[in-house]
Each structure stands twice: as structure tokens, then as C-alpha cells.
Design a protein around this motif. Sequence first.
Motif, short mmCIF file in Angstrom:
data_model
loop_
_atom_site.label_atom_id
_atom_site.label_comp_id
_atom_site.label_asym_id
_atom_site.label_seq_id
_atom_site.Cartn_x
_atom_site.Cartn_y
_atom_site.Cartn_z
N ILE A 163 16.71 32.47 -11.13
CA ILE A 163 16.77 31.28 -11.05
C ILE A 163 16.99 30.10 -11.82
O ILE A 163 17.67 29.19 -11.65
CB ILE A 163 15.35 30.85 -9.96
N ALA A 164 16.11 30.43 -12.74
CA ALA A 164 16.40 29.33 -13.96
C ALA A 164 17.91 29.36 -14.46
O ALA A 164 18.33 28.07 -14.80
CB ALA A 164 15.43 29.50 -15.20
N GLU A 165 18.60 30.63 -14.67
CA GLU A 165 19.79 30.66 -15.03
C GLU A 165 21.07 29.86 -14.14
O GLU A 165 21.61 29.23 -14.61
CB GLU A 165 20.08 32.07 -15.28
N VAL A 166 20.44 30.45 -12.94
CA VAL A 166 21.34 29.72 -11.70
C VAL A 166 21.45 28.23 -11.52
O VAL A 166 22.24 27.63 -11.35
CB VAL A 166 21.04 30.39 -10.46
N THR A 167 20.18 27.78 -11.57
CA THR A 167 19.83 26.23 -11.61
C THR A 167 20.09 25.46 -12.58
O THR A 167 20.37 24.08 -12.55
CB THR A 167 18.43 26.14 -10.77
N GLY A 168 19.82 26.10 -13.87
CA GLY A 168 19.92 25.50 -15.12
C GLY A 168 18.81 24.73 -15.41
O GLY A 168 18.62 23.90 -16.58
N TRP A 169 17.71 24.97 -14.72
CA TRP A 169 16.55 24.49 -14.96
C TRP A 169 15.79 25.32 -15.97
O TRP A 169 15.69 26.54 -16.03
CB TRP A 169 15.61 24.06 -13.56
N PRO A 170 14.64 24.46 -16.60
CA PRO A 170 13.72 25.21 -17.56
C PRO A 170 12.73 26.18 -16.68
O PRO A 170 12.44 25.68 -15.66
CB PRO A 170 12.81 24.18 -18.16
N LEU A 171 12.55 27.50 -17.36
CA LEU A 171 11.76 28.39 -16.52
C LEU A 171 10.45 27.76 -16.05
O LEU A 171 9.89 28.15 -14.91
CB LEU A 171 11.39 29.80 -17.53
N GLY A 172 9.67 26.95 -16.75
CA GLY A 172 8.86 26.44 -16.42
C GLY A 172 8.65 25.44 -15.37
O GLY A 172 7.90 25.51 -14.30
N THR A 173 9.72 24.80 -15.28
CA THR A 173 10.13 23.95 -13.83
C THR A 173 10.40 24.59 -12.66
O THR A 173 9.77 24.27 -11.47
CB THR A 173 11.49 23.07 -14.26
N VAL A 174 10.82 26.00 -12.75
CA VAL A 174 11.20 26.75 -11.80
C VAL A 174 9.86 27.27 -11.24
O VAL A 174 9.44 27.38 -9.89
CB VAL A 174 12.11 27.91 -12.28
#
Length: 199
Positions: A163-174
Motif C-alpha cells: 500500500i505504501a508503494e501504491v500510494t507513495g505514502w511512508p509505511l508509518g503513515t499507512v
Amino acid sequence: MGEPKGAASAAGATEDGAELVDGFLAGDEACLAAVHRRWGPLVHALARRSLGDAREAEDVTQLVFFAAWRGRAGFVPERGTLPGWLVGIARRKIADALSARTRRTELVAAAGARLLVTAPDREVRPEAAIDRVLLADELSRLPAPQRRVLNLAFYDDLTQTQIAEVTGWPLGTVKSHARRGLHRLADRLTEADLAECAA
């Protein structure tokens, strides 16, 4: 006159392992198709045997070749064979799929337990809890980032890393969006259940 040079090269690439690997690493889509034809059945068989579900195995197979294509620069022929590398990716994707199953099961169990705690005198069927958890209109009430993360987890079976890869968000945010979204969803399910009890 012989075959055009490009056609001959593509034909050779599909037959000669070294040329096929070279073309794949160079980003030749014809070589990607040949790699998929040659080793797709191996990856699919491994996924089918591990997951026990043909459709899920097909999804994992597609993810494996998508990951291989995107990460082809990471393949070093001197360290091993291309099929061996693909099998390594497949094992990780299969593990991700199994983890996603576990997360969904735990979420359903947690939601069901929450309902039992708040309404102990009412019989709660597991399938009813599943229906509530997956209910689209409940998810639609969540803030957009939380809804997106949970949709990707529930419906696309993506791990938090994916999900972090798909959204471009940091893993912590996800992880934060997932945790908050699950808490809100559980609260909404509890409120809905209590409202039904009071009706």
C-alpha cells in the motif's frame, strides 16, 4: 530474403536463455512476454499449491511478474538463474497473500468480539460480522486516507508495504491510517449494532 532482423532477434530471444535474460534486463517487452510464457506456469503452480485457490494464484502470478519487471535491475545473473529469482519473488508474494488472509480473519474476529462485548445478550453470527466489516457504506464514511488504505487491504489484498508503494505514502503513515480506520470502523459497527438492539 530472410526474416527482418528484429523478428529474428525476438525469435532467438525466446529460444536462447542468455538472450532472453539480456532482453528482459534491457526492458524488451517481447522478452517479458517470453519470460512469462516460459516460467509463468511454474510460478502459478507454486502459488496454487501454497494458496489452494486458482484465482488467488493467478493474482499472485501477475504480481510476481509485475514486481520482476519493475525490479529487473535487481536481478544479477551471476548470482543465480532467472527462474530461481522469479521463484524467490513468488515465495514473498505468496507469504504476503497468506498474511493478508490472516489480517482479514483477525479483523473479522476482532469486530465480532467487539460486538459480543458490547451486546453480550444478543446472538451474533460470524457471517453477519463479516458483512458489516465489508459493508461499503460503512467504509465510505471514513476519512479518505483511511478509506483508501482499508480498501486496498480488504479488496486488493495488499500488504501495508505494498500500500505504501501504491500510494507513495511512508509505511508509518499507512500503518497509522490503517489503525485509525479500523478503530473507527469497529466503533461504527458497535454503534450500528447497539442502535439495532435499541430499535
